[in-house]
Design an enzyme around this catalytic site. Structure first.
Site, short mmCIF file in Angstrom:
data_model
loop_
_atom_site.label_atom_id
_atom_site.label_comp_id
_atom_site.label_asym_id
_atom_site.label_seq_id
_atom_site.Cartn_x
_atom_site.Cartn_y
_atom_site.Cartn_z
N ASP A 1 1.50 -1.31 0.26
CA ASP A 1 0.34 0.13 0.31
C ASP A 1 0.96 1.47 -0.39
O ASP A 1 2.24 1.43 0.66
CB ASP A 1 -0.92 0.21 1.41
CG ASP A 1 -1.77 -0.82 0.87
OD1 ASP A 1 -2.25 -1.56 0.17
OD2 ASP A 1 -2.74 -1.46 2.36
N TYR B 1 5.38 -9.54 8.09
CA TYR B 1 5.51 -8.42 8.35
C TYR B 1 6.02 -7.56 9.86
O TYR B 1 5.67 -8.49 10.60
CB TYR B 1 4.06 -7.50 7.53
CG TYR B 1 3.90 -7.73 6.54
CD1 TYR B 1 3.92 -6.76 5.71
CD2 TYR B 1 2.84 -8.27 5.89
CE1 TYR B 1 3.94 -6.40 4.44
CE2 TYR B 1 3.15 -8.59 4.33
CZ TYR B 1 3.01 -7.04 3.67
OH TYR B 1 2.76 -7.45 2.62
#
Lengths: 256, 256
Positions: B51, B115
């Site tokens: 993103d 992540y």
């Protein structure tokens, strides 16, 4: 009473602390924010001039009403940091506020300062350290760092630091007392810390630039005393880039 | 052979990885740099879409001649990272390059990813963490973090994560297997790490946003199983901001 404000700032986007024409400075942003917060024009006086691109983990400044040596406000002292931050850009942050006497001066009242300098010495660049360190791709061994620290031991103490001052500086007495100066590795970062009762223009950056030349084997680890004795800027090494330098601590007498 | 490139990037200035019209992306910068480095047009294929504003400590991409599944170059493989970096902006850095087979795909070949999410929870903001973490000024106690970790234990394992997927995502099967998911304090940072065989759109950010609500006492630490079972995005918490998220590792089978 004066307000003593402690701030941190990322210097990348600023031409240093001191107000200048045609160039955005931290003092200008702080003065604008103080005016918006308190509703009247303010003077903001810093503990130090800093160069363009230099950062601060701790920087002290006093806030007073314009032309006055004090300030009146109904904002509670513990609310001032966050209230200030509402009017500041993201790269400047107020972390503390306290009341000090009218005769307190953040620059002349400081009895010492500590600077930190970060060298990133992995071969490939790290985007997260860009603008926040000096990238030296060839790397330093433990033995290189040991030599740099031998060199730094000659910097400690009371000396005339004319050789480590930017040429053209107008200073009558270049004598300063360095309390400590050392390099240490922390992962991919070689961290330098130096404290003194005061610093000359570009002093930390020239000391770092010279020490790096020792680490690179371009100078002897025993050459520093001769450089100091020469009182000649040309004897010392290059000036390390501003982006690796952080004002780290400002020391005041506890009585202040 | 294809080139497999490992990069790091600070996502602040980019609309994510994937090429888009009217918006600067990391893929675009990498494709331009590859063209300049090799002297012919290239395709650069990433391991993941990311993103806008999301960072990467490790991101993998293959480079091939445009329209081909291989690339020919006389540049030695160990010189490619630095050569690439000459054509890249400071906020993107190539840290490794290696040769892989023509049938290697950086996205479909990945067997898992890790992540990291950073929460900065001191009361006053830190300019050095701005854009690189989620600032939550109220702070989390050890007990809050313990509750967040109890909640996260229900995320681990094979589940249908529809409740933790952005609404409107077109995914037929939202089943993913989470290997680990935990928070730990490191100074003023609360660090979250999560690994899975794959992630849905906004999955990490919704998991973090929900866990934060557990830490804030707005949800029970035992509520996660019910949220998963509901298969309804509305049951989970807010989506944590992009600026705290880092793609941290990409796992490939050793045989690849």
């Amino acid at each position: 009473m004066k307000l003593l404000i402690t701030i941190r700032f990322l210097g990348t986007g600023y031409c240093g602390w001191q107000k200048q024409k045609n160039c955005i400075t931290v003092q200008e942003k702080m003065t604008e924010a103080a005016g918006m917060l308190f509703g009247f024009e303010c003077d903001v006086t810093g503990c130090s001039r800093t160069d363009s691109g230099v950062h601060a983990n701790m920087f002290c400044a006093t806030v007073t009403a314009k032309g006055s040596d004090s300030i009146n406000t109904t904002v509670p002292i513990d609310r001032i940091p966050r209230a200030f931050n509402n009017f500041l850009p993201e790269d400047i942050g107020v972390i503390n506020a306290e009341w000090v006497e009218n005769d307190f001066h953040p620059r002349y009242g400081a009895v010492g300062k500590e600077y930190e300098y970060l060298i990133f010495d992995r071969a490939e660049r790290d985007p997260f350290m860009s603008g926040r360190s000096w990238h030296i791709p060839h790397g330093f061994s433990d033995s290189d760092i040991k030599n740099m620290n031998i060199a730094m031991s000659a910097v400690v103490g009371k000396h005339d630091f004319t050789s480590f001052m930017a040429q053209g500086s107008k200073i009558e007495d270049a004598t300063r007392t360095v309390k400590y100066a050392y390099f240490e590795r922390e992962g991919n970062i070689v961290r330098f810390r130096i404290a003194a009762d005061g610093f000359l223009y570009n002093m930390v950056r020239i000391i770092v630039g010279t020490a790096v030349e020792v680490g690179e084997g371009k100078r002897s680890q025993n050459s520093i005393s001769d450089i100091i004795a020469a009182c000649d800027r040309k004897m010392a090494g290059r000036t390390a880039p501003a982006c690796g330098l952080y004002l780290n601590k400002v020391f005041y007498n506890q009585a202040d």
